[in-house]
Design a protein around this motif. Sequence first.
Motif, PDB file in Angstrom:
ATOM      1  N   GLY A  55       0.749  -1.377  -0.146  1.00 33.56           N
ATOM      2  CA  GLY A  55      -0.101   0.027  -0.042  1.00 33.56           C
ATOM      3  C   GLY A  55       0.943   1.191   0.151  1.00 33.56           C
ATOM      4  O   GLY A  55       2.194   1.362   0.232  1.00 33.56           O
ATOM      5  N   VAL A  56       0.077   2.350  -0.203  1.00 36.82           N
ATOM      6  CA  VAL A  56       0.772   3.747  -0.325  1.00 36.82           C
ATOM      7  C   VAL A  56       0.128   4.757   0.527  1.00 36.82           C
ATOM      8  O   VAL A  56      -1.164   4.947   0.506  1.00 36.82           O
ATOM      9  CB  VAL A  56       0.907   4.319  -1.700  1.00 36.82           C
ATOM     10  CG1 VAL A  56       1.545   5.563  -1.717  1.00 36.82           C
ATOM     11  CG2 VAL A  56       1.386   3.077  -2.780  1.00 36.82           C
ATOM     12  N   LEU A  57       0.653   5.033   1.896  1.00 30.08           N
ATOM     13  CA  LEU A  57       0.000   5.751   2.807  1.00 30.08           C
ATOM     14  C   LEU A  57       0.212   7.205   2.432  1.00 30.08           C
ATOM     15  O   LEU A  57       1.437   7.652   2.161  1.00 30.08           O
ATOM     16  CB  LEU A  57       0.544   5.762   4.205  1.00 30.08           C
ATOM     17  CG  LEU A  57       0.160   4.541   4.815  1.00 30.08           C
ATOM     18  CD1 LEU A  57       0.709   4.347   6.154  1.00 30.08           C
ATOM     19  CD2 LEU A  57      -1.325   4.191   4.896  1.00 30.08           C
TER      20      LEU A  57
ATOM     21  N   ILE B 138      -0.065   9.949  -7.089  1.00 28.99           N
ATOM     22  CA  ILE B 138      -1.343   9.433  -6.498  1.00 28.99           C
ATOM     23  C   ILE B 138      -2.059   8.849  -7.525  1.00 28.99           C
ATOM     24  O   ILE B 138      -2.714   7.647  -7.306  1.00 28.99           O
ATOM     25  CB  ILE B 138      -1.917  10.749  -5.737  1.00 28.99           C
ATOM     26  CG1 ILE B 138      -1.007  11.313  -4.501  1.00 28.99           C
ATOM     27  CG2 ILE B 138      -3.371  10.328  -5.460  1.00 28.99           C
ATOM     28  CD1 ILE B 138      -1.650  12.295  -4.015  1.00 28.99           C
ATOM     29  N   ASP B 139      -2.081   9.583  -8.820  1.00 26.14           N
ATOM     30  CA  ASP B 139      -2.895   8.838  -9.909  1.00 26.14           C
ATOM     31  C   ASP B 139      -2.274   7.460 -10.259  1.00 26.14           C
ATOM     32  O   ASP B 139      -2.919   6.345 -10.579  1.00 26.14           O
ATOM     33  CB  ASP B 139      -3.102   9.541 -11.162  1.00 26.14           C
ATOM     34  CG  ASP B 139      -3.834  11.090 -10.695  1.00 26.14           C
ATOM     35  OD1 ASP B 139      -4.596  10.851 -10.069  1.00 26.14           O
ATOM     36  OD2 ASP B 139      -3.367  11.810 -11.521  1.00 26.14           O
ATOM     37  N   HIS B 140      -0.979   7.368 -10.504  1.00 32.41           N
ATOM     38  CA  HIS B 140      -0.067   6.179 -10.563  1.00 32.41           C
ATOM     39  C   HIS B 140      -0.472   4.818  -9.816  1.00 32.41           C
ATOM     40  O   HIS B 140      -0.469   3.872 -10.409  1.00 32.41           O
ATOM     41  CB  HIS B 140       1.388   6.357 -10.607  1.00 32.41           C
ATOM     42  CG  HIS B 140       2.145   5.374 -10.940  1.00 32.41           C
ATOM     43  ND1 HIS B 140       2.540   4.965 -12.105  1.00 32.41           N
ATOM     44  CD2 HIS B 140       2.900   4.585 -10.077  1.00 32.41           C
ATOM     45  CE1 HIS B 140       3.133   3.746 -12.151  1.00 32.41           C
ATOM     46  NE2 HIS B 140       3.555   3.553 -10.582  1.00 32.41           N
ATOM     47  N   TYR B 141      -0.509   5.410  -8.504  1.00 33.68           N
ATOM     48  CA  TYR B 141      -0.699   4.079  -7.430  1.00 33.68           C
ATOM     49  C   TYR B 141      -2.238   3.845  -7.528  1.00 33.68           C
ATOM     50  O   TYR B 141      -2.659   2.700  -6.945  1.00 33.68           O
ATOM     51  CB  TYR B 141      -0.125   4.674  -6.094  1.00 33.68           C
ATOM     52  CG  TYR B 141       1.169   4.524  -6.075  1.00 33.68           C
ATOM     53  CD1 TYR B 141       1.679   2.977  -6.266  1.00 33.68           C
ATOM     54  CD2 TYR B 141       2.223   5.410  -5.777  1.00 33.68           C
ATOM     55  CE1 TYR B 141       3.035   2.697  -6.284  1.00 33.68           C
ATOM     56  CE2 TYR B 141       3.505   5.083  -5.472  1.00 33.68           C
ATOM     57  CZ  TYR B 141       3.966   3.769  -6.165  1.00 33.68           C
ATOM     58  OH  TYR B 141       5.340   3.594  -6.042  1.00 33.68           O
ATOM     59  N   GLY B 142      -3.036   4.799  -8.046  1.00 33.61           N
ATOM     60  CA  GLY B 142      -4.582   4.484  -8.080  1.00 33.61           C
ATOM     61  C   GLY B 142      -5.242   3.765  -6.802  1.00 33.61           C
ATOM     62  O   GLY B 142      -5.294   4.244  -5.639  1.00 33.61           O
TER      63      GLY B 142
ATOM     64  N   ILE C 236      -3.683   3.509  -2.919  1.00 31.94           N
ATOM     65  CA  ILE C 236      -3.432   4.596  -2.282  1.00 31.94           C
ATOM     66  C   ILE C 236      -4.362   4.603  -1.122  1.00 31.94           C
ATOM     67  O   ILE C 236      -5.646   4.197  -1.104  1.00 31.94           O
ATOM     68  CB  ILE C 236      -4.023   5.841  -2.959  1.00 31.94           C
ATOM     69  CG1 ILE C 236      -2.856   6.384  -4.050  1.00 31.94           C
ATOM     70  CG2 ILE C 236      -4.090   7.189  -2.109  1.00 31.94           C
ATOM     71  CD1 ILE C 236      -1.481   6.910  -3.405  1.00 31.94           C
ATOM     72  N   ILE C 237      -4.005   4.730   0.244  1.00 31.68           N
ATOM     73  CA  ILE C 237      -4.704   4.719   1.439  1.00 31.68           C
ATOM     74  C   ILE C 237      -4.604   6.190   2.104  1.00 31.68           C
ATOM     75  O   ILE C 237      -3.398   6.438   2.521  1.00 31.68           O
ATOM     76  CB  ILE C 237      -4.045   3.755   2.482  1.00 31.68           C
ATOM     77  CG1 ILE C 237      -3.973   2.160   1.814  1.00 31.68           C
ATOM     78  CG2 ILE C 237      -4.779   3.850   3.781  1.00 31.68           C
ATOM     79  CD1 ILE C 237      -3.024   1.294   2.628  1.00 31.68           C
ATOM     80  N   ASN C 238      -5.509   6.868   1.780  1.00 33.12           N
ATOM     81  CA  ASN C 238      -5.682   8.368   2.466  1.00 33.12           C
ATOM     82  C   ASN C 238      -5.593   8.372   3.784  1.00 33.12           C
ATOM     83  O   ASN C 238      -6.593   7.671   4.374  1.00 33.12           O
ATOM     84  CB  ASN C 238      -6.696   9.194   1.643  1.00 33.12           C
ATOM     85  CG  ASN C 238      -6.244   9.474   0.093  1.00 33.12           C
ATOM     86  OD1 ASN C 238      -5.330  10.010  -0.218  1.00 33.12           O
ATOM     87  ND2 ASN C 238      -7.302   8.989  -0.780  1.00 33.12           N
ATOM     88  N   ILE C 239      -4.862   9.154   4.234  1.00 33.32           N
ATOM     89  CA  ILE C 239      -4.922   9.360   5.773  1.00 33.32           C
ATOM     90  C   ILE C 239      -5.032  10.804   6.249  1.00 33.32           C
ATOM     91  O   ILE C 239      -4.339  11.508   5.672  1.00 33.32           O
ATOM     92  CB  ILE C 239      -3.575   9.097   6.578  1.00 33.32           C
ATOM     93  CG1 ILE C 239      -3.122   7.426   6.329  1.00 33.32           C
ATOM     94  CG2 ILE C 239      -3.688   8.888   8.105  1.00 33.32           C
ATOM     95  CD1 ILE C 239      -4.217   6.467   6.813  1.00 33.32           C
TER      96      ILE C 239
ATOM     97  N   THR D  74      -5.689   2.158  11.834  1.00 36.43           N
ATOM     98  CA  THR D  74      -6.983   1.633  11.375  1.00 36.43           C
ATOM     99  C   THR D  74      -7.033   1.216   9.844  1.00 36.43           C
ATOM    100  O   THR D  74      -7.617   0.270   9.386  1.00 36.43           O
ATOM    101  CB  THR D  74      -8.150   2.533  11.689  1.00 36.43           C
ATOM    102  OG1 THR D  74      -7.948   2.659  13.183  1.00 36.43           O
ATOM    103  CG2 THR D  74      -9.583   2.092  11.466  1.00 36.43           C
ATOM    104  N   ALA D  75      -6.556   2.142   9.099  1.00 37.91           N
ATOM    105  CA  ALA D  75      -6.380   2.126   7.550  1.00 37.91           C
ATOM    106  C   ALA D  75      -5.840   0.858   7.048  1.00 37.91           C
ATOM    107  O   ALA D  75      -6.140   0.235   6.211  1.00 37.91           O
ATOM    108  CB  ALA D  75      -6.002   3.402   7.110  1.00 37.91           C
ATOM    109  N   LEU D  76      -4.764   0.515   7.905  1.00 37.01           N
ATOM    110  CA  LEU D  76      -3.980  -0.874   7.720  1.00 37.01           C
ATOM    111  C   LEU D  76      -4.320  -1.962   8.338  1.00 37.01           C
ATOM    112  O   LEU D  76      -3.745  -3.284   7.910  1.00 37.01           O
ATOM    113  CB  LEU D  76      -2.395  -0.668   8.234  1.00 37.01           C
ATOM    114  CG  LEU D  76      -1.754   0.487   7.768  1.00 37.01           C
ATOM    115  CD1 LEU D  76      -0.309   0.917   8.329  1.00 37.01           C
ATOM    116  CD2 LEU D  76      -1.224   0.313   6.016  1.00 37.01           C
TER     117      LEU D  76
END
Length: 182
Positions: free
Chosen positions: A109-111, A152-156, A159-162, A177-179
Motif C-alpha cells: 500500500g501507499v499511505l 497518486i494517480d499512478h498508484y490508484g 493509495i490509502i488516504n490518511i 486503522t487504515a492498515l
Amino acid sequence: MRLVLLGPPGAGKGTQAALLSEKLGIPHISTGDLFRANIGEGTPLGIEAKQYIDAGKLVPTDVTARMVESRLAESDTEQGFLLDGFPRTVEQADILEELLAKQGHKLDGVLNFNVSEDVVVERMLARGRADDNENTIRTRLGVYREETAPLIDHYGDRIINIDAEGSVEEINDRAMTALGRS
C-alpha cells in the motif's frame, strides 16, 4: 508489510513513520537518512551523491535507486519496510516496482498523508528553522504537488488516504486503522 509514505513537507511523515515502524516491526527507510549514511560512510554511492549535493543539484534517480536497492537487500527488510522519500516521481515508482519484483515482492500500500497547505505552513513555521518562511514553504509545496500528484494517480487503488490533521496519536490511530492493525 511493504509501504510507501507520501505527503507534503510538514505532513508529519517522519513522526508517523517512526511510530508505524515500531508498531509494525518493520524498518523506516528515509532517503535523507540513506544519503547521510552513505555519505558519512564514504561508500561509492555516497561519494557520487555528495558530488551532486555539493554542487547544489538533485541526486539523480539512478543513484538514489541504487541506494534504495542496496538498503532493501538488507535482512531487516524481509518482513517489510516503510519507504519515505522514494519514490518521488512516476519514473521512480516504476523503478521501485522492478526492484521489488526482482525480490519476489510488491507494495502492500501507499499511505498518503493529507493535510491542508495552511496547516503545513503553520507547522513548518513553528519549527523555527531559518530556511522555513512562508514563501519558501509554499514554493516547496508547489514542487511537491507537481511531482507527487502524478504518483497518486499512478498508484490508484493502492493509495490509502490518511487525514494528517490533529494530534500525532489521532493521526497514528487513523493510519493503523487504515492498515487493519488498530
